[in-house]
Scaffold this motif. Structure first.
Motif, short mmCIF file in Angstrom:
data_model
loop_
_atom_site.label_atom_id
_atom_site.label_comp_id
_atom_site.label_asym_id
_atom_site.label_seq_id
_atom_site.Cartn_x
_atom_site.Cartn_y
_atom_site.Cartn_z
N THR A 4 -5.67 -3.08 -2.04
CA THR A 4 -6.88 -2.76 -1.02
C THR A 4 -8.06 -3.43 -1.32
N ILE A 5 -8.31 -3.73 -2.66
CA ILE A 5 -9.61 -4.46 -3.13
C ILE A 5 -9.43 -5.99 -2.87
N ILE A 6 -8.25 -6.46 -3.15
CA ILE A 6 -7.61 -7.66 -2.82
C ILE A 6 -7.72 -8.10 -1.39
N LEU A 7 -7.34 -7.36 -0.61
CA LEU A 7 -7.20 -7.35 0.63
C LEU A 7 -8.80 -7.57 1.32
N LEU A 18 0.90 -1.25 -0.05
CA LEU A 18 -0.07 -0.12 0.08
C LEU A 18 0.77 1.27 -0.02
N TYR A 19 1.95 1.02 0.58
CA TYR A 19 2.82 2.27 0.72
C TYR A 19 3.86 2.81 -0.46
N LEU A 20 4.27 1.57 -1.08
CA LEU A 20 5.34 1.73 -2.15
C LEU A 20 4.75 2.62 -3.28
N PRO A 21 3.41 2.46 -3.74
CA PRO A 21 2.90 3.10 -4.85
C PRO A 21 2.71 4.67 -4.56
N ARG A 22 2.43 4.72 -3.02
CA ARG A 22 2.34 6.19 -2.71
C ARG A 22 3.68 6.79 -2.88
N ILE A 23 4.67 6.22 -2.76
CA ILE A 23 5.75 7.07 -2.59
C ILE A 23 6.19 7.04 -4.24
N PHE A 24 5.74 6.20 -5.07
CA PHE A 24 5.99 6.50 -6.48
C PHE A 24 5.09 7.66 -7.07
N VAL A 25 3.87 7.84 -6.51
CA VAL A 25 3.14 9.04 -6.80
C VAL A 25 3.99 10.17 -6.43
#
Length: 141
Positions: free
Chosen positions: A129-132, A23-30
Motif C-alpha cells: 500500500t505504501i509503495i503503491l 494486498l489480498y494474499l497477506p490477508r489470507i495468511f492472517v
C-alpha cells in the motif's frame, strides 16, 4: 491505435491485478495463521493461497514487467535519467522481492512450517500500500 497508449493501458491492468494479489494474499495468511491448527480450514486456505499466487499474481507480475519494459523501450532508455523513473524502478524491484517473499511464506504454509504470527502478516500487508501510494505520486507528478 497508438501503441504507447495500448501498452500503458495493458501495463495498468496488469499492475492493478498484481497489486490486488499483493494486498489480498497477506490477508489470507492472517486468517490462515490464526486457524492453522484446524486441518480442514488450513487445507482450504492452502488451495486459495496457491491459486491466487500462481494463477493471478505470478502472471500479473510478469505482464506488469513485460508491459513496463515495452513502455520504457517505446519511450527510450533516456527515461532512466529522470528521477521519478529511478524511484519507480527501485520501488518495483522492492515489490518484486516482496512478491517472492510472499511465495516463500506460501510454501511454508504448504508444508505446515509457518513460523509467523497473524500480527506479522497484518504488518507486512501495509508494504504494498505504501509503495503503491509513492509510485502513483512520483509517476503523476
Amino acid at each position: 491505435m497508438n501503441l504507447y497508449l495500448a501498452l500503458k493501458a495493458l501495463h495498468l491492468v496488469a499492475v492493478i491485478s498484481w497489486m490486488a494479489g499483493l494486498l489480498y494474499l497477506p490477508r489470507i495468511f492472517v486468517y490462515h495463521s490464526e486457524k492453522n491448527s484446524e486441518k480442514n480450514i488450513s487445507e482450504v486456505f492452502k488451495v486459495m493461497e496457491f491459486k491466487l499466487y500462481n494463477y493471478i499474481m505470478m502472471p500479473a507480475m510478469l505482464l506488469s514487467w513485460l508491459f513496463g519494459v515495452l513502455l520504457i523501450h517505446s519511450l527510450g532508455f533516456d527515461i532512466f535519467l529522470e528521477l521519478w523513473m529511478q524511484i519507480k524502478v527501485i520501488l518495483v524491484i522492492i515489490l518484486t522481492y516482496y512478491h517472492f517473499l510472499l511465495g516463500k511464506y506460501l510454501n511454508d504454509f504448504a508444508i505446515n512450517e509457518n513460523s509467523k504470527s497473524s500480527k506479522y502478516y497484518r504488518a507486512i500487508n501495509e508494504v504494498p500500500t505504501i509503495i503503491l501510494i509513492v509510485v502513483v505520486f512520483v509517476v503523476v507528478f
